[in-house]
Design a protein around this motif. Structure first.
Motif, PDB file in Angstrom:
ATOM      1  N   GLN A 295      17.294   9.290 -25.633  1.00 50.87           N
ATOM      2  CA  GLN A 295      16.383  10.142 -26.180  1.00 50.87           C
ATOM      3  C   GLN A 295      15.711  11.052 -25.132  1.00 50.87           C
ATOM      4  N   ALA A 296      15.609  10.790 -23.949  1.00 50.11           N
ATOM      5  CA  ALA A 296      14.799  11.415 -23.097  1.00 50.11           C
ATOM      6  C   ALA A 296      15.762  12.564 -22.533  1.00 50.11           C
ATOM      7  N   ASP A 299      15.458  16.539 -23.562  1.00 47.33           N
ATOM      8  CA  ASP A 299      14.235  16.887 -23.304  1.00 47.33           C
ATOM      9  C   ASP A 299      14.234  17.383 -21.819  1.00 47.33           C
ATOM     10  N   ASP A 302      16.388  20.376 -21.030  1.00 52.51           N
ATOM     11  CA  ASP A 302      15.700  21.705 -21.234  1.00 52.51           C
ATOM     12  C   ASP A 302      14.837  21.971 -20.193  1.00 52.51           C
ATOM     13  N   GLU A 303      14.021  21.021 -19.793  1.00 50.47           N
ATOM     14  CA  GLU A 303      12.796  20.961 -18.851  1.00 50.47           C
ATOM     15  C   GLU A 303      13.370  21.851 -17.435  1.00 50.47           C
ATOM     16  N   PRO A 371      11.415  15.641 -13.834  1.00 47.23           N
ATOM     17  CA  PRO A 371      11.092  15.206 -15.176  1.00 47.23           C
ATOM     18  C   PRO A 371      10.392  13.813 -15.386  1.00 47.23           C
TER      19      PRO A 371
END
Length: 492
Positions: A295-296, A299, A302-303, A371
């Protein structure tokens, strides 16, 4: 006048005024005494002085002899030779391993007692374990600093490592007798045995479920994703086989009125149950970590992609970042290529999300960002390494344990660095296990999980051959430090 003598033995007179005043009223008539009387009197003072000196010397000698015979303090010995640097280094390593084993075994047995009697009943012993953990943690940090700069490190660092390990062990040793009184196993084994059997049955069910879970992981993720726990279900079953034997023999010994032997087998079974639980927990923990990582990943991509775009803009504008423009431009190109590769793998099918996050973190650091999901990766790696060390501590040395302790220390400060230390700890631990091998392989009396129990540090040392049919491999470890942890030895 005092008598005197010349070199040729002729008498001479020394005036009294030369050494003191004459008594009042003296008319010097004593000097006119006959020569024979004077000659005899002249010997009195020297003989008296000599006699007094001999008497004083004899008294002093006799007194010294008497004091030497009756003294209670030991005679001072010459200082022992200081160990060489390599010897002190080996002693420090050995102390770290012994203290770590004591803490792990104490924590395991404490868990059984707390589950049966409650947290309040074991509070003093919980505090003792925490104290020992703190001392051991400080010792491992010193060892890491020593390993980082061995040429600059001093002998005092190694001395302090040994001292802290000794302090940790002494605290646990000091609580061992009270811990035994709390458990009172020799007086009443029923409650402890029943509690262990309940945990055993629950763990047997969980072990079967963990096997099915591993099969599912193979379909959801790349094979490498479950590599860290490969074989753990089989090892859990091996420990449960050993626990089955221990529980059965503990109950048999209790029924026969042999409490010492019953306690011996119960402690061995409890150690095996605790380690089987570590294996199964490792599988469940990995399942949760993989799901969270999957799930991470989007993100995190994108970060870091946004950080790469911002860095590229700074390159175009020529604004300073503390990094040479050419180097920053290279970091941007490398990051964009790595991110594209991760996106492609994630879209293509089953992949390893934990490894994907690790790769994203590696290219994000030069861009000035990391991250938050990297902490998830580091914690998973540290937990896996800790489980491996704990269940193979009969073979794992100080270096792997030191790297693991450093990984734990850095989890909140520098997750990426903590992850690197955790991976290194696991690598070193596996190397130690390969070098150790299986000294019990091929022996028929070691077919019921004993080899795994020795490798896991459940059993300590060797038992006499006469005990082989009941329990082979060594005495089971118990709550306590180096002086008390092996007290549950061969039953009489």
């Amino acid at each position: 006048m005092l008598p005197g003598a010349t070199a040729d033995h002729e008498r001479y007179e020394v005036p009294v005024s030369a050494v003191g005043s004459a008594p009042a009223g003296s008319d010097g008539s004593d000097a006119a005494a006959p020569e024979e009387e004077s000659s005899t009197g002249d010997l009195v003072l020297p003989l008296a002085v000599a006699g007094t000196a001999i008497a004083v010397a004899a008294y002093g000698y006799a007194r010294r002899r008497r004091r030497a015979r009756t003294r209670t303090t030991p005679t001072a010995l010459p200082p022992a030779a200081r160990p060489t640097a390599p010897e002190l280094d080996r002693q420090a390593r050995k102390s770290l391993v012994a203290a770590d084993d004591c803490v792990r075994t104490s924590r395991e047995e404490l868990g059984f007692v707390e589950g049966l009697l409650g947290a309040e009943a074991v509070a003093p012993f919980t505090e003792a374990v925490r104290y020992a953990e703190a001392e051991l943690s400080a010792a491992f940090q010193l060892r890491q600093a020593y390993d980082d700069n061995p040429t600059d490190a001093s002998r005092s660092t190694l001395d302090e490592i040994v001292a802290r390990c000794v302090d940790a062990g002494r605290r646990l040793d000091a609580e061992a007798a009270g811990f035994d009184r709390l458990r009172a196993l020799e007086q009443d084994l029923t409650g402890a045995l029943g509690h262990a059997e309940v945990r055993f049955r629950e763990l047997t069910v969980r072990t079967g479920a963990a096997g099915a879970t591993l099969a599912d992981l193979g379909e959801l993720y790349a094979p490498a994703a479950s590599f860290a726990v490969s074989g753990q279900v089989e090892q859990a079953k091996d420990r449960l086989v050993f626990a089955t034997t221990g529980l059965n023999r503990a109950r048999q010994s209790a029924d026969l009125g042999e409490p010492d032997r019953a306690v011996l087998h119960l402690r061995a079974a409890e150690g095996a149950i605790a380690q089987a639980e570590v294996f199964v927990d490792g599988v469940d923990r990995l399942v949760s970590a993989l799901a969270a990582a999957a799930q991470a990943v989007p993100d995190a991509l994108d970060e870091v992609e946004a950080a790469a775009v911002e860095a590229r803009e700074r390159v175009a504008e020529g604004t300073g970042t503390g990094v040479p423009v050419g180097a920053l431009e290279g970091h941007v190109r490398h990051a964009r290529a790595a991110l594209a590769a991760v996106r492609e793998e994630a879209a293509a099918g089953p992949y390893d999300p934990l490894e994907a996050l690790r790769r994203v973190a590696a290219v994000s650091a030069p861009l000035g960002t990391v991250p938050g999901a990297v902490r998830l990766v580091a914690r998973c790696a540290a937990d896996a390494a800790d489980g491996f060390v704990g269940t193979h501590r009969g073979a794992v040395g100080a270096e792997a344990r030191t790297r693991l302790a450093e990984a734990r220390r850095l989890l909140d400060q520098d997750p990426a660095e903590a992850d690197a230390f955790a991976l290194r700890a696991r690598e070193l631990a596996e190397r130690d296990v390969r070098a150790h091998g299986n000294p019990y392989g091929g022996r028929p009396e070691h077919t019921n999980g004993v080899a795994g129990a020795v490798l896991g540090g459940i059993l300590l040392g060797d038992l006499p051959d006469a005990e082989a049919e009941a329990l082979t491999g060594g005495a089971p470890g118990s709550f306590g430090g180096p002086a008390t942890r092996a007290r549950r030895g061969v039953a009489p």
